[in-house]
Design an enzyme around this catalytic site. Structure first.
Site, PDB file in Angstrom:
ATOM      1  N   GLY A   1      33.134  63.890  41.891  1.00 52.40           N
ATOM      2  CA  GLY A   1      33.816  62.728  42.455  1.00 52.40           C
ATOM      3  C   GLY A   1      34.848  62.189  41.499  1.00 52.40           C
ATOM      4  O   GLY A   1      35.505  62.944  40.782  1.00 52.40           O
ATOM      5  N   SER A   2      34.966  60.862  41.451  1.00 48.78           N
ATOM      6  CA  SER A   2      35.992  60.219  40.639  1.00 48.78           C
ATOM      7  C   SER A   2      35.924  60.647  39.181  1.00 48.78           C
ATOM      8  O   SER A   2      36.897  61.165  38.621  1.00 48.78           O
ATOM      9  CB  SER A   2      35.862  58.699  40.748  1.00 48.78           C
ATOM     10  OG  SER A   2      36.762  58.048  39.880  1.00 48.78           O
ATOM     11  N   GLN A   3      34.777  60.440  38.536  1.00 44.18           N
ATOM     12  CA  GLN A   3      34.651  60.834  37.129  1.00 44.18           C
ATOM     13  C   GLN A   3      34.405  62.332  36.992  1.00 44.18           C
ATOM     14  O   GLN A   3      34.941  62.977  36.088  1.00 44.18           O
ATOM     15  CB  GLN A   3      33.524  60.045  36.467  1.00 44.18           C
ATOM     16  CG  GLN A   3      33.845  58.585  36.208  1.00 44.18           C
ATOM     17  CD  GLN A   3      34.912  58.375  35.155  1.00 44.18           C
ATOM     18  OE1 GLN A   3      35.095  59.174  34.244  1.00 44.18           O
ATOM     19  NE2 GLN A   3      35.648  57.272  35.283  1.00 44.18           N
TER      20      GLN A   3
ATOM     21  N   GLU B   1      51.256  33.787  47.138  1.00 37.78           N
ATOM     22  CA  GLU B   1      50.916  32.964  45.982  1.00 37.78           C
ATOM     23  C   GLU B   1      49.560  33.311  45.381  1.00 37.78           C
ATOM     24  O   GLU B   1      49.400  33.242  44.155  1.00 37.78           O
ATOM     25  CB  GLU B   1      50.944  31.478  46.366  1.00 37.78           C
ATOM     26  CG  GLU B   1      52.317  30.952  46.731  1.00 37.78           C
ATOM     27  CD  GLU B   1      53.317  31.106  45.596  1.00 37.78           C
ATOM     28  OE1 GLU B   1      52.909  31.091  44.413  1.00 37.78           O
ATOM     29  OE2 GLU B   1      54.517  31.261  45.885  1.00 37.78           O
TER      30      GLU B   1
ATOM     31  N   SER C   1      57.229  30.287  33.701  1.00 36.90           N
ATOM     32  CA  SER C   1      57.950  29.038  33.482  1.00 36.90           C
ATOM     33  C   SER C   1      57.076  28.006  32.774  1.00 36.90           C
ATOM     34  O   SER C   1      55.846  28.113  32.751  1.00 36.90           O
ATOM     35  CB  SER C   1      58.417  28.462  34.828  1.00 36.90           C
ATOM     36  OG  SER C   1      57.297  27.967  35.552  1.00 36.90           O
TER      37      SER C   1
ATOM     38  N   ASP D   1      28.896  45.794  31.677  1.00 34.30           N
ATOM     39  CA  ASP D   1      29.641  46.382  32.795  1.00 34.30           C
ATOM     40  C   ASP D   1      29.283  45.695  34.107  1.00 34.30           C
ATOM     41  O   ASP D   1      30.170  45.319  34.887  1.00 34.30           O
ATOM     42  CB  ASP D   1      29.338  47.876  32.882  1.00 34.30           C
ATOM     43  CG  ASP D   1      30.174  48.578  33.942  1.00 34.30           C
ATOM     44  OD1 ASP D   1      31.380  48.760  33.706  1.00 34.30           O
ATOM     45  OD2 ASP D   1      29.628  48.927  34.999  1.00 34.30           O
TER      46      ASP D   1
ATOM     47  N   HIS E   1      27.475  56.104  32.641  1.00 37.16           N
ATOM     48  CA  HIS E   1      27.056  54.720  32.850  1.00 37.16           C
ATOM     49  C   HIS E   1      25.563  54.678  32.562  1.00 37.16           C
ATOM     50  O   HIS E   1      24.833  55.623  32.890  1.00 37.16           O
ATOM     51  CB  HIS E   1      27.350  54.291  34.287  1.00 37.16           C
ATOM     52  CG  HIS E   1      27.028  52.858  34.600  1.00 37.16           C
ATOM     53  ND1 HIS E   1      27.178  51.828  33.683  1.00 37.16           N
ATOM     54  CD2 HIS E   1      26.561  52.267  35.736  1.00 37.16           C
ATOM     55  CE1 HIS E   1      26.822  50.684  34.251  1.00 37.16           C
ATOM     56  NE2 HIS E   1      26.438  50.923  35.487  1.00 37.16           N
TER      57      HIS E   1
END
Length: 336
Positions: free
Chosen positions: A23-25, A224, A249, A188, A105
């Protein structure tokens, strides 16, 4: 002062590394290890659609059990909620007596859901970025910072092995910060709940609803309270709070310094301390996994309850418009 390691001896990874999950990792670790000259075999469950993706990338692919057999290191990179079952049913029965176990993890190890037998090094290498960034930065010649920890040092060289792995996936190029499974897991979870996911989304939603309920246009409220958030986070990421305040600002800075502490006040911090107590005691983990074992009724109900809504609808419309006309681009001088 934290101990930060820069690089490790990749030659210590002399045998096969089994990357369990793609998967992702998992995909990032597997590809980066391979490109660092390491023998990699991806282990996935039978019928997994990720098997085709791994094979298309030129990686050796097999079942979890077959990948585990003969591996010097077994990197357990399947999602947290399925790790216990995969470990007990497919990894543990096939684990070599001296194989090292590696996690990205610490959740399952720290809370005792997975209890490896003696004789195995148990380490963690946790890149501090999503998998696609771990891969992208590696390919560019850079890397992502990471965390490294040792839970069980049976060989006497567990830390060195973890540093070698972290270097092979690119984290050693930036630095590997030494921690513990407990510290990584608890910090985490807290970060996700109180700030990064739970805190931020709740703050955005509350701000949006406050403006809309007061009669302001939803589109204005979206700009915003959500759209400009990326601008502010990018400025903080680039140079910290001081650089962000220098870039906005004086009116925005004065409002930040005088009103921000009224929004996130001592009551909010007390709630955060309660969340942390629930994490450290294991109450959150017990709640999470009890719901998962029951088929996720609470999780699915929460997903349904939080799906859609006016903020999501407005955001979808404005993002679609931005795709045609570029109207969502933020300008530093617009914050104020």
């Amino acid at each position: 002062m934290a101990t930060i390691h820069r690089g490790g001896n990749v030659d210590l990874l002399s045998g096969k590394v089994a990357v369990i999950g793609y998967g992702s990792q998992g995909h990032a670790h597997a590809l980066n290890l391979r490109d660092s000259g390491i023998e990699v075999e991806v282990g996935v469950r039978a019928g997994s659609p990720s098997a085709d993706a791994a094979e298309d990338a030129g990686l050796a692919v097999s079942t979890v059990g077959d990948a585990t057999r003969g591996a010097q290191v077994v990197a357990v990179l399947v999602p947290d909620h399925v790790q216990k079952g995969v470990y007990e049913q497919e990894i543990a029965p096939n684990l070599e007596p001296d194989s090292a176990l590696l996690f990205a993890h610490g959740l399952n190890i720290h809370f005792g859901r997975i209890v490896p037998a003696a004789g195995h090094d148990v380490v963690m290498v946790a890149p501090k970025a999503p998998g696609h960034r771990v891969r992208e930065l590696y390919e560019s010649g850079a890397g992502t910072p990471g965390l490294v920890a040792v839970h069980q040092d049976s060989s006497g060289g567990a830390l060195e092995l973890a540093l070698a792995y972290g270097t092979a996936i690119g984290c050693g190029r930036v630095g590997l910060l030494e921690t513990t499974f407990a510290e990584e897991t608890e910090s985490d979870l807290f970060g996700e709940q109180a700030v990064l996911c739970g805190g931020v989304t709740s703050l955005i939603k509350a701000g949006f609803e406050t403006l809309v309920e007061a009669g302001y246009q939803p589109e204005i409220a979206y700009y915003e309270c959500l759209n400009e958030l990326k601008l502010i986070v990018d400025l903080i990421y680039e140079g910290g709070f001081e650089y962000m305040r220098y870039s906005i600002s004086d009116v925005a800075e004065y409002g930040d310094l005088t009103r921000g502490p009224r929004v996130v006040d001592e009551r909010v911090k007390e709630t955060m301390r309660t969340l942390l107590d629930e994490i450290r005691s294991g109450a959150f983990a017990r709640e999470l996994f009890a719901d998962d074992e029951a088929g996720r009724p609470k999780f699915e109900e929460l997903r349904r309850k939080n799906a859609g809504g006016q903020l999501e609808q407005v955001g979808s419309e404005l993002r679609a418009l931005a795709g045609k006309e570029g109207l969502l681009g933020a300008d530093v001088h617009g914050v104020g």
